[in-house]
Design an enzyme around this catalytic site. Structure first.
Site, PDB file in Angstrom:
ATOM      1  N   CYS A  83       0.858  -1.178   0.000  1.00 11.11           N
ATOM      2  CA  CYS A  83       0.000   0.000   0.000  1.00 11.11           C
ATOM      3  C   CYS A  83       0.900   1.235   0.000  1.00 11.11           C
ATOM      4  O   CYS A  83       2.108   1.128   0.020  1.00 11.11           O
ATOM      5  CB  CYS A  83      -0.888   0.007   1.226  1.00 11.11           C
ATOM      6  SG  CYS A  83      -1.791  -1.532   1.418  1.00 11.11           S
TER       7      CYS A  83
ATOM      8  N   ARG B 113       0.778   2.452  -8.767  1.00  9.38           N
ATOM      9  CA  ARG B 113       0.909   1.045  -8.385  1.00  9.38           C
ATOM     10  C   ARG B 113      -0.435   0.326  -8.382  1.00  9.38           C
ATOM     11  O   ARG B 113      -0.480  -0.885  -8.213  1.00  9.38           O
ATOM     12  CB  ARG B 113       1.533   0.938  -6.993  1.00  9.38           C
ATOM     13  CG  ARG B 113       2.896   1.563  -6.936  1.00  9.38           C
ATOM     14  CD  ARG B 113       3.296   1.797  -5.524  1.00  9.38           C
ATOM     15  NE  ARG B 113       4.300   0.846  -5.079  1.00  9.38           N
ATOM     16  CZ  ARG B 113       4.654   0.693  -3.823  1.00  9.38           C
ATOM     17  NH1 ARG B 113       4.073   1.392  -2.889  1.00  9.38           N
ATOM     18  NH2 ARG B 113       5.561  -0.171  -3.485  1.00  9.38           N
TER      19      ARG B 113
ATOM     20  N   TRP C 250      -4.043  -1.342  -0.896  1.00  7.00           N
ATOM     21  CA  TRP C 250      -4.178  -2.482  -1.793  1.00  7.00           C
ATOM     22  C   TRP C 250      -4.516  -3.637  -0.854  1.00  7.00           C
ATOM     23  O   TRP C 250      -3.665  -4.123  -0.120  1.00  7.00           O
ATOM     24  CB  TRP C 250      -2.881  -2.734  -2.560  1.00  7.00           C
ATOM     25  CG  TRP C 250      -3.091  -3.590  -3.745  1.00  7.00           C
ATOM     26  CD1 TRP C 250      -3.571  -3.205  -4.966  1.00  7.00           C
ATOM     27  CD2 TRP C 250      -2.855  -4.990  -3.841  1.00  7.00           C
ATOM     28  NE1 TRP C 250      -3.638  -4.290  -5.801  1.00  7.00           N
ATOM     29  CE2 TRP C 250      -3.214  -5.383  -5.156  1.00  7.00           C
ATOM     30  CE3 TRP C 250      -2.383  -5.957  -2.952  1.00  7.00           C
ATOM     31  CZ2 TRP C 250      -3.103  -6.702  -5.590  1.00  7.00           C
ATOM     32  CZ3 TRP C 250      -2.277  -7.262  -3.389  1.00  7.00           C
ATOM     33  CH2 TRP C 250      -2.640  -7.623  -4.696  1.00  7.00           C
TER      34      TRP C 250
ATOM     35  N   ASN D  65       1.170  -0.269   6.289  1.00  7.58           N
ATOM     36  CA  ASN D  65       1.451  -1.190   5.185  1.00  7.58           C
ATOM     37  C   ASN D  65       1.994  -2.469   5.790  1.00  7.58           C
ATOM     38  O   ASN D  65       2.735  -2.414   6.770  1.00  7.58           O
ATOM     39  CB  ASN D  65       2.540  -0.623   4.265  1.00  7.58           C
ATOM     40  CG  ASN D  65       2.046   0.529   3.433  1.00  7.58           C
ATOM     41  OD1 ASN D  65       0.869   0.866   3.479  1.00  7.58           O
ATOM     42  ND2 ASN D  65       2.942   1.136   2.686  1.00  7.58           N
ATOM     43  N   GLY D  66       1.667  -3.611   5.188  1.00  4.90           N
ATOM     44  CA  GLY D  66       2.193  -4.876   5.702  1.00  4.90           C
ATOM     45  C   GLY D  66       1.067  -5.729   6.245  1.00  4.90           C
ATOM     46  O   GLY D  66      -0.118  -5.436   6.039  1.00  4.90           O
TER      47      GLY D  66
ATOM     48  N   GLU E  69       5.440 -21.710 -20.068  1.00  3.63           N
ATOM     49  CA  GLU E  69       5.483 -20.339 -19.559  1.00  3.63           C
ATOM     50  C   GLU E  69       6.643 -19.564 -20.195  1.00  3.63           C
ATOM     51  O   GLU E  69       6.501 -18.391 -20.551  1.00  3.63           O
ATOM     52  CB  GLU E  69       5.601 -20.369 -18.023  1.00  3.63           C
ATOM     53  CG  GLU E  69       5.721 -19.033 -17.333  1.00  3.63           C
ATOM     54  CD  GLU E  69       4.564 -18.059 -17.582  1.00  3.63           C
ATOM     55  OE1 GLU E  69       3.545 -18.453 -18.191  1.00  3.63           O
ATOM     56  OE2 GLU E  69       4.706 -16.895 -17.199  1.00  3.63           O
TER      57      GLU E  69
ATOM     58  N   LYS F 186       6.056 -16.186 -22.294  1.00  2.26           N
ATOM     59  CA  LYS F 186       6.718 -14.915 -21.941  1.00  2.26           C
ATOM     60  C   LYS F 186       7.438 -14.343 -23.151  1.00  2.26           C
ATOM     61  O   LYS F 186       7.354 -13.157 -23.429  1.00  2.26           O
ATOM     62  CB  LYS F 186       7.754 -15.111 -20.820  1.00  2.26           C
ATOM     63  CG  LYS F 186       7.273 -15.246 -19.412  1.00  2.26           C
ATOM     64  CD  LYS F 186       6.719 -14.011 -18.766  1.00  2.26           C
ATOM     65  CE  LYS F 186       5.257 -13.847 -19.049  1.00  2.26           C
ATOM     66  NZ  LYS F 186       4.317 -14.548 -18.248  1.00  2.26           N
TER      67      LYS F 186
ATOM     68  N   GLU G  87       4.911 -13.125 -26.016  1.00  6.31           N
ATOM     69  CA  GLU G  87       4.029 -11.983 -25.743  1.00  6.31           C
ATOM     70  C   GLU G  87       4.769 -10.653 -25.671  1.00  6.31           C
ATOM     71  O   GLU G  87       4.188  -9.617 -25.956  1.00  6.31           O
ATOM     72  CB  GLU G  87       3.190 -12.209 -24.481  1.00  6.31           C
ATOM     73  CG  GLU G  87       3.961 -12.172 -23.196  1.00  6.31           C
ATOM     74  CD  GLU G  87       3.099 -12.407 -21.977  1.00  6.31           C
ATOM     75  OE1 GLU G  87       1.957 -11.932 -21.947  1.00  6.31           O
ATOM     76  OE2 GLU G  87       3.582 -13.072 -21.034  1.00  6.31           O
TER      77      GLU G  87
ATOM     78  N   HIS H 166       7.491 -36.431 -31.897  1.00  4.08           N
ATOM     79  CA  HIS H 166       6.229 -36.732 -32.580  1.00  4.08           C
ATOM     80  C   HIS H 166       5.809 -35.600 -33.509  1.00  4.08           C
ATOM     81  O   HIS H 166       4.637 -35.502 -33.868  1.00  4.08           O
ATOM     82  CB  HIS H 166       5.128 -37.019 -31.553  1.00  4.08           C
ATOM     83  CG  HIS H 166       5.459 -38.195 -30.693  1.00  4.08           C
ATOM     84  ND1 HIS H 166       5.394 -39.506 -31.143  1.00  4.08           N
ATOM     85  CD2 HIS H 166       5.906 -38.273 -29.422  1.00  4.08           C
ATOM     86  CE1 HIS H 166       5.775 -40.318 -30.183  1.00  4.08           C
ATOM     87  NE2 HIS H 166       6.095 -39.598 -29.125  1.00  4.08           N
TER      88      HIS H 166
ATOM     89  N   LYS I 185      -3.781  -5.867 -19.267  1.00  4.75           N
ATOM     90  CA  LYS I 185      -3.417  -6.514 -18.003  1.00  4.75           C
ATOM     91  C   LYS I 185      -4.542  -7.396 -17.480  1.00  4.75           C
ATOM     92  O   LYS I 185      -4.301  -8.476 -16.979  1.00  4.75           O
ATOM     93  CB  LYS I 185      -3.024  -5.444 -16.971  1.00  4.75           C
ATOM     94  CG  LYS I 185      -2.486  -6.011 -15.674  1.00  4.75           C
ATOM     95  CD  LYS I 185      -1.178  -6.768 -15.881  1.00  4.75           C
ATOM     96  CE  LYS I 185      -0.722  -7.536 -14.650  1.00  4.75           C
ATOM     97  NZ  LYS I 185       0.188  -8.642 -15.016  1.00  4.75           N
TER      98      LYS I 185
END
Ligand code: F6R
Length: 610
Positions: free
Chosen positions: A2, A27, A76, A102-103, A482, A486, A489, A505, A605
């Site tokens: 946050c 953020r 957040w 925060n935390g 993955e 990556k 994209e 194959h 996103k």
């Protein structure tokens, strides 16, 4: 995760706090609020949504306040959905003390119980309100002392700023595991979680370290260790640009998020791995029986989250011996799926807003499955529509290419697999070994990230390739998928991930000296021998091999063209380490091609369209 801003000075605090909050907004937050020190006490205003929502609310209220001391926060969510009540600042009962935080306070349930028994009442679901009341409980006229005494009772992480109405020209700050920096201006002080919030006003700052506390007053900033011994720290002059600061000094959010992974993995595991090897996942507590008696587990997801699900399939089947199916959410929802009794469905999503995953979750629930979520974004639609679940606690992910969410998703799936095993078979040595190995992962991730110049060199050699093939077996197959995702994209280079044995194959026909083949070979045992044979098949056709192996493995030394070594861990955990060179390789290839990997073409996103 946050954002924090505080001000003690001569200027009206409200516009300074709002500007600071806006500087933190990049953020991605879900609610915000400010508290102003007024003549008649502390006035708190907070609102769900973006800072503009808070600003709209302040119009005509305290926007024209002359207060010159105040704090602001962008949240957040970690505990409790994003709404006005859960937004910060939080007040103690009666409103004399106000806190931003925060935390995560890990032992907040025990503290809340203790405080409730003492007569405190709570209006939000947050751990922060518990901390506000705990500090008040210790308050006997000295705010600094009360904060120190309370923090001795707290387990978890915090960056906090505390005000009390009896101390109208001061605020107390403290830090453990969540950044906090004090800005020193002319006759004024700032405090913030992020330099971006204050850099417009001052570039002279004092960084707080963990387990440090301080008090900001008109007369200056006094700074102590938690044992109250004084600290003298030099002022640091900052000369970064605002843009550099927002990206934590990195050139792109994607690189920042890759480099953050030691911390995000710590955050994902915090308070969830017990010393005896047990697992505590609060959001699944209500469903432990259904989970233990599940006959089938469905993992529903898209893109990178789907790849994390594929790792989950291996680990849950291996450890809990429950059949698992991983499904592309988009396919699942349109194919009249069979959901037998005792099916548990997990929707896996970073954003919690992907429409296909959401609809798949709804579909699974409507057909009788227990619908759970593995989500990063607290209070998102998938989180709200899941009957329970596990948050990633990885912090906002801004780069479009998902990186830190993947490693946190795999970690959560690993913890779920262990929890299921323990529910069905009790705690055993395997659980203990795996939790021990999991605890070592953040340090091993740091080791890989610390010196990755070799990956930059490999990126330079291959950035002009037109195609890449990624091969892996077992838990490394999803990492191959993955790695290929990556690369394609963000660099727009065609790449495919394949199970290594499937290569012969079909895809083997593509292999020639122009085809870089990334071989994920960091696991030990039978799979290791097999992947060596697959690599030989590639080399025999002049394919160029980039192999990822463990540090003590020399079987590829005379076979692969390039070798990337990663620390050794258990086979089931290798994806958490092997994916890092994949993320870095794609980042540097895209960078060398001059592309904006934070905003790749055609991608968004959160995919909220079908
Ligand atoms: C790839 C990527 C996407 C997402 C996918 C699902 O880097 O970011 O493939 O993984 O769109 O998104 P979430 O996890 O938000 O549901």
């Amino acid at each position: 995760m946050c954002g924090i801003i505080g001000y003690v000075g001569q200027r009206p605090a409200t516009p300074l706090l709002l500007d600071g909050l806006k500087r933190l907004e990049y953020r991605g937050y879900d609610s915000s609020g400010i508290a102003l020190m007024q003549d008649d006490g502390i006035n708190v205003m907070k609102k769900k949504g973006r800072i503009s929502a808070l600003e709209g609310m302040l119009n005509g209220h305290i926007a024209d306040s002359k207060a010159t001391v105040g704090i602001g926060h962008t949240r957040w969510a970690t505990h409790g959905v994003p709404n006005d009540l859960n937004a910060h600042p939080h007040s103690s009962m009666g409103g004399d003390l106000v806190l931003i935080h925060n935390g995560i306070i890990e032992n907040f349930s025990e503290l809340k119980e203790y405080l409730s028994n003492t007569g405190y009442t709570f209006t939000s679901d947050t751990d922060t309100e518990v901390l506000a009341n705990l500090i008040l409980d210790f308050y006997e006229g000295d705010l600094l002392k009360a904060v120190v005494r309370a923090l001795h009772r707290v387990a978890g992480t915090y960056g906090i700023v505390v005000m009390h109405k009896d101390h109208p020209r001061s605020m107390v700050v403290a830090r453990k595991g969540s950044p906090l920096v004090v800005g020193v201006g002319e006759d004024e002080y700032f405090v913030a979680s992020d330099l971006a919030a204050m850099v417009e006003h001052t570039r002279d700052v004092i960084f707080l370290n963990d387990n440090e506390v301080g008090i900001i007053e008109d007369s200056g900033f006094r700074h102590f260790n938690l044992d109250e011994s004084p600290i003298q720290r030099q002022i640091t002059h900052i000369d970064f640009t605002l843009e550099q600061i927002e990206k934590g000094g990195y050139r792109h959010f994607m690189l920042k998020e890759i480099m953050e992974q030691p911390q995000t993995l710590e955050d994902t595991m915090r308070g969830r791995l017990l010393p005896d090897g047990g697992i505590k996942l609060g959001g699944l507590n209500q469903h432990l029986d259904e989970l233990a008696n599940a006959d089938r587990i469905l993992l529903l997801a898209c893109g990178t989250s789907y790849h994390a699900g594929l790792v989950g399939e291996y680990v849950i089947e291996e450890l809990a011996r429950i059949p698992v199916e991983v499904e592309y959410a988009s396919e699942f929802r349109y194919r009249n799926p069979l959901i037998p009794p005792n099916t548990v469905a997990f929707a896996i999503s970073q954003s919690g807003e992907t429409i296909d995953t959401l609809e798949a979750l709804r579909e699974a629930k409507s057909r009788g499955a227990l619908g759970l979520g593995i989500v990063n974004s607290v209070g998102s639609t998938i989180a709200r529509e899941s009957v329970g679940g596990v948050y990633l606690h990885a912090g906002p992910e801004i780069g479009v290419a998902s990186t830190k969410a993947f490693t946190s998703q795999v970690t959560v799936l690993m913890m779920i697999a262990l929890l299921l095993r323990q529910q069905r078979m009790g705690l055993d040595e395997t659980s203990q070994d795996i939790t021990d190995a999991l605890r070592r992962i953040p340090d091993q991730v740091s080791t890989i990230l610390k010196d990755h110049s070799q990956i930059v060199d490999i990126a330079k050699m291959f950035s002009r390739a037109s195609n890449f093939l990624y091969l892996g077996r077992g838990t490394q197959y999803p990492v191959a998928l993955e790695g290929a995702l990556k690369l394609k994209e963000i660099s727009y280079i065609h790449a495919e991930g394949y199970p290594a044995a499937e290569m012969k194959h079909g895809p083997i026909a593509l292999i020639d000296r122009m085809m870089p083949v990334v071989v994920l070979a960091a696991q030990s045992g039978a799979e290791s021998a097999k992947i060596i044979s697959n690599t030989q098949e590639v080399r025999a056709r002049d394919g160029v091999v980039i192999a990822v192996v463990t540090e003590d493995d020399h079987q590829m030394d005379n076979l692969a063209n390039h070798i990337i070594r990663i620390p050794k861990t258990l086979n089931l955990l290798v994806p958490l380490l092997a994916v890092l060179p994949m993320q870095l390789l794609s980042y540097y290839v895209a960078d060398l091609l001059g592309l904006d990997m934070d905003k790749p073409r055609n991608l968004a996103k959160a995919v909220t369209v079908e």
